[in-house]
Design a protein around this motif. Structure first.
Motif, short mmCIF file in Angstrom:
data_model
loop_
_atom_site.label_atom_id
_atom_site.label_comp_id
_atom_site.label_asym_id
_atom_site.label_seq_id
_atom_site.Cartn_x
_atom_site.Cartn_y
_atom_site.Cartn_z
N LEU A 3 0.85 -1.19 0.00
CA LEU A 3 0.00 0.00 0.00
C LEU A 3 0.88 1.24 0.00
CD1 LEU A 3 -2.66 -1.07 2.66
CD2 LEU A 3 -2.75 -1.36 0.18
N GLN A 4 0.59 2.15 -0.90
CA GLN A 4 1.35 3.40 -1.01
C GLN A 4 0.40 4.57 -0.76
OE1 GLN A 4 4.79 3.82 -1.72
NE2 GLN A 4 4.31 5.92 -1.13
N ALA A 5 0.57 5.22 0.38
CA ALA A 5 -0.27 6.37 0.71
C ALA A 5 0.38 7.65 0.23
CB ALA A 5 -0.51 6.42 2.22
N SER A 6 -0.45 8.59 -0.18
CA SER A 6 0.05 9.88 -0.63
C SER A 6 -1.00 10.95 -0.36
CB SER A 6 0.42 9.83 -2.12
OG SER A 6 -0.72 9.52 -2.89
N GLY A 7 -0.59 12.19 -0.52
CA GLY A 7 -1.48 13.32 -0.26
C GLY A 7 -1.12 13.95 1.07
N HIS A 39 -5.92 7.32 11.87
CA HIS A 39 -5.30 8.59 12.20
C HIS A 39 -4.52 8.43 13.51
CE1 HIS A 39 -5.88 12.71 14.26
NE2 HIS A 39 -4.89 12.82 13.39
N GLN A 40 -3.29 8.91 13.50
CA GLN A 40 -2.49 8.91 14.72
C GLN A 40 -2.08 10.35 15.02
OE1 GLN A 40 0.87 6.22 14.84
NE2 GLN A 40 0.85 6.27 17.07
N ALA A 41 -2.73 10.93 16.00
CA ALA A 41 -2.37 12.28 16.41
C ALA A 41 -1.07 12.25 17.22
CB ALA A 41 -3.50 12.88 17.25
N TYR A 94 -1.60 9.78 8.82
CA TYR A 94 -2.72 8.97 8.34
C TYR A 94 -2.19 7.73 7.64
CZ TYR A 94 -5.95 12.69 9.46
OH TYR A 94 -6.70 13.61 10.14
N TYR A 95 -2.74 6.59 8.03
CA TYR A 95 -2.34 5.30 7.48
C TYR A 95 -3.52 4.62 6.81
CZ TYR A 95 1.55 5.75 10.82
OH TYR A 95 2.65 6.19 11.53
N CYS A 96 -3.25 3.94 5.72
CA CYS A 96 -4.28 3.08 5.14
C CYS A 96 -3.96 1.63 5.49
CB CYS A 96 -4.39 3.27 3.63
SG CYS A 96 -2.90 2.97 2.69
N ARG A 97 -5.01 0.85 5.52
CA ARG A 97 -4.89 -0.55 5.92
C ARG A 97 -5.80 -1.39 5.05
NH1 ARG A 97 -6.49 -2.88 11.95
NH2 ARG A 97 -5.37 -4.88 11.81
N TRP A 111 -0.45 -2.64 5.81
CA TRP A 111 -0.45 -1.23 6.18
C TRP A 111 0.36 -0.42 5.17
CZ3 TRP A 111 -2.99 1.05 10.26
CH2 TRP A 111 -3.53 0.20 11.23
N GLY A 112 -0.14 0.77 4.90
CA GLY A 112 0.65 1.73 4.14
C GLY A 112 1.65 2.41 5.05
N GLN A 113 2.50 3.23 4.47
CA GLN A 113 3.61 3.80 5.23
C GLN A 113 3.22 5.04 6.03
OE1 GLN A 113 2.91 4.60 2.23
NE2 GLN A 113 3.66 6.64 1.73
N GLY A 114 2.04 5.59 5.81
CA GLY A 114 1.63 6.78 6.54
C GLY A 114 1.96 8.05 5.79
N THR A 115 1.08 9.02 5.91
CA THR A 115 1.31 10.32 5.30
C THR A 115 0.89 11.40 6.29
OG1 THR A 115 0.88 11.68 3.32
CG2 THR A 115 -0.95 10.35 4.12
#
Length: 121
Positions: A3-7, A39-41, A94-97, A111-115
């Motif tokens: 998974l590749q997260a972007s934005g 979401h990880q604050a 923000y992570y996608c899963r 899991w994506g790498q987080g953005t």
């Protein structure tokens, strides 16, 4: 599946941003039973904020309901998170899963790498 997260990036409070999560590898996102955004604050635990099932059902955390929307483009193997009316408390990573089930049992968990999203007040 990878998974590749972007934005994301820096956004003013009240603004909008869209995150993308592209799935690479064998098969398509149609083979994935559930995709979600987390979401990880800063200084807090990661929490799920939006989910999308293979059948197209969605669910949201109360904190984002009415402001965020999860969707997908099957042809692009991509899931999106449209974020509107952003607040400073939306700041974080923000992570996608992606979850794959077989016969009711969880068999794959990606899991994506987080953005990073930073909302300025």
């Amino acid at each position: 599946v990878q998974l590749q997260a972007s934005g994301g990036g820096l956004v003013q409070a009240g603004g909008s941003s869209r995150l993308s999560c592209e799935a690479y590898g064998s098969g398509s996102i149609l083979n994935i039973n559930m995709m979600g955004w987390y979401h990880q604050a800063p200084g807090k635990q990661r929490e799920v904020i939006a989910g999308l099932t293979r059948a197209g059902s969605t669910n949201y955390a109360d904190s984002v309901k009415g402001r965020f929307a999860i969707s997908r483009d099957n042809a692009k193997n991509t899931v999106f998170l449209q974020m509107n009316s952003l607040k400073p408390e939306d700041t974080g990573v923000y992570y996608c899963r992606a979850l794959v089930y077989n016969d009711g049992a969880l068999t794959r968990d990606y899991w994506g790498q987080g953005t990073q999203v930073t909302v300025s007040s």
